[in-house]
Design a protein around this motif. Structure first.
Motif, PDB file in Angstrom:
ATOM      1  N   ASP A  98       0.836  -1.201   0.000  1.00 38.29           N
ATOM      2  CA  ASP A  98       0.000   0.000   0.000  1.00 38.29           C
ATOM      3  C   ASP A  98       0.871   1.251   0.000  1.00 38.29           C
ATOM      4  OD1 ASP A  98      -2.506   1.354   0.044  1.00 38.29           O
ATOM      5  OD2 ASP A  98      -2.412   1.526   2.232  1.00 38.29           O
ATOM      6  N   ALA A  99       1.919   1.259   0.833  1.00 39.00           N
ATOM      7  CA  ALA A  99       2.824   2.414   0.907  1.00 39.00           C
ATOM      8  C   ALA A  99       3.563   2.605  -0.419  1.00 39.00           C
ATOM      9  CB  ALA A  99       3.820   2.226   2.050  1.00 39.00           C
ATOM     10  N   GLU A 100       4.012   1.515  -1.027  1.00 45.91           N
ATOM     11  CA  GLU A 100       4.708   1.607  -2.316  1.00 45.91           C
ATOM     12  C   GLU A 100       3.793   2.180  -3.400  1.00 45.91           C
ATOM     13  OE1 GLU A 100       6.076  -2.423  -2.812  1.00 45.91           O
ATOM     14  OE2 GLU A 100       8.046  -1.944  -1.941  1.00 45.91           O
ATOM     15  N   SER A 101       2.514   1.840  -3.346  1.00 46.06           N
ATOM     16  CA  SER A 101       1.575   2.365  -4.348  1.00 46.06           C
ATOM     17  C   SER A 101       1.401   3.871  -4.222  1.00 46.06           C
ATOM     18  CB  SER A 101       0.217   1.655  -4.241  1.00 46.06           C
ATOM     19  OG  SER A 101      -0.507   2.097  -3.112  1.00 46.06           O
ATOM     20  N   MET A 102       1.727   4.419  -3.044  1.00 50.85           N
ATOM     21  CA  MET A 102       1.668   5.867  -2.824  1.00 50.85           C
ATOM     22  C   MET A 102       2.992   6.547  -3.152  1.00 50.85           C
ATOM     23  SD  MET A 102      -0.314   6.326   0.779  1.00 50.85           S
ATOM     24  CE  MET A 102      -0.722   4.777   1.531  1.00 50.85           C
ATOM     25  N   GLY A 103       4.033   5.760  -3.442  1.00 51.52           N
ATOM     26  CA  GLY A 103       5.349   6.317  -3.714  1.00 51.52           C
ATOM     27  C   GLY A 103       6.175   6.556  -2.467  1.00 51.52           C
TER      28      GLY A 103
ATOM     29  N   THR B 273       2.021   5.882   8.903  1.00 49.40           N
ATOM     30  CA  THR B 273       2.025   6.987   7.970  1.00 49.40           C
ATOM     31  C   THR B 273       3.095   6.757   6.899  1.00 49.40           C
ATOM     32  OG1 THR B 273       1.311   8.492   9.722  1.00 49.40           O
ATOM     33  CG2 THR B 273       2.242   9.493   7.742  1.00 49.40           C
ATOM     34  N   ALA B 274       2.648   6.696   5.646  1.00 52.87           N
ATOM     35  CA  ALA B 274       3.578   6.551   4.532  1.00 52.87           C
ATOM     36  C   ALA B 274       4.244   7.899   4.297  1.00 52.87           C
ATOM     37  CB  ALA B 274       2.819   6.105   3.281  1.00 52.87           C
ATOM     38  N   VAL B 275       5.564   7.904   4.176  1.00 55.83           N
ATOM     39  CA  VAL B 275       6.300   9.148   3.979  1.00 55.83           C
ATOM     40  C   VAL B 275       7.303   9.013   2.842  1.00 55.83           C
ATOM     41  CG1 VAL B 275       6.074   9.905   6.391  1.00 55.83           C
ATOM     42  CG2 VAL B 275       8.084   8.588   5.694  1.00 55.83           C
ATOM     43  N   GLU B 276       7.596  10.167   2.272  1.00 55.39           N
ATOM     44  CA  GLU B 276       8.657  10.280   1.285  1.00 55.39           C
ATOM     45  C   GLU B 276       9.848  10.902   2.002  1.00 55.39           C
ATOM     46  OE1 GLU B 276       8.753  13.371  -2.128  1.00 55.39           O
ATOM     47  OE2 GLU B 276       7.575  11.654  -2.834  1.00 55.39           O
ATOM     48  N   LEU B 277      11.004  10.305   1.854  1.00 52.21           N
ATOM     49  CA  LEU B 277      12.200  10.808   2.517  1.00 52.21           C
ATOM     50  C   LEU B 277      13.014  11.676   1.561  1.00 52.21           C
ATOM     51  CD1 LEU B 277      13.299   7.503   4.275  1.00 52.21           C
ATOM     52  CD2 LEU B 277      12.043   9.409   5.298  1.00 52.21           C
ATOM     53  N   GLU B 278      13.760  12.627   2.130  1.00 52.05           N
ATOM     54  CA  GLU B 278      14.639  13.467   1.302  1.00 52.05           C
ATOM     55  C   GLU B 278      15.870  12.704   0.909  1.00 52.05           C
ATOM     56  OE1 GLU B 278      15.418  17.224   3.173  1.00 52.05           O
ATOM     57  OE2 GLU B 278      13.334  17.817   2.953  1.00 52.05           O
TER      58      GLU B 278
END
Length: 104
Positions: free
Chosen positions: A68-73, A99-104
């Motif tokens: 699910d998290a991967e599908s959100m990027g 919480t799915a997060v995108e890291l810097e």
């Protein structure tokens, strides 16, 4: 994909939150396990068949949360939590969420 129970991934900056990632599964006991585990329950000790069943359910719920998290990027899931509840007699749901997060 990193999973952490903390609000941030140690040593990494969060670029943005993407939403709630979740994964769940429902597993049921079977008659064969119930008979052997009933005997074990009388004599005492770990109910290994049930422990294994719940361990498999946790792994499956985490894998589904990851998908699910991967599908959100997402790069990671923070604040990961797991819960178990009885759905019906002899069956349990395991849910993993965070919480799915995108890291810097």
């Amino acid at each position: 994909m990193e999973f952490v129970t903390t609000e941030t991934v140690p040593g990494r900056e969060t670029a943005r939150a993407l939403g709630i990632a979740r994964g769940n599964t429902v597993k049921a006991r079977n008659v064969g396990r119930d008979i052997t585990q009933s005997i074990r329950n009388i004599t005492g000790g770990e109910l290994k068949a049930y422990s294994g069943l719940l361990s498999d359910a946790r792994d499956e719920a985490l894998e589904r949360m990851k998908q699910d998290a991967e599908s959100m990027g997402a790069d990671a899931v923070v604040n990961v939590r797991m819960e178990t509840s009885e759905i019906a007699s002899g069956s349990s749901e395991v849910i993993a969420y965070g919480t799915a997060v995108e890291l810097e």
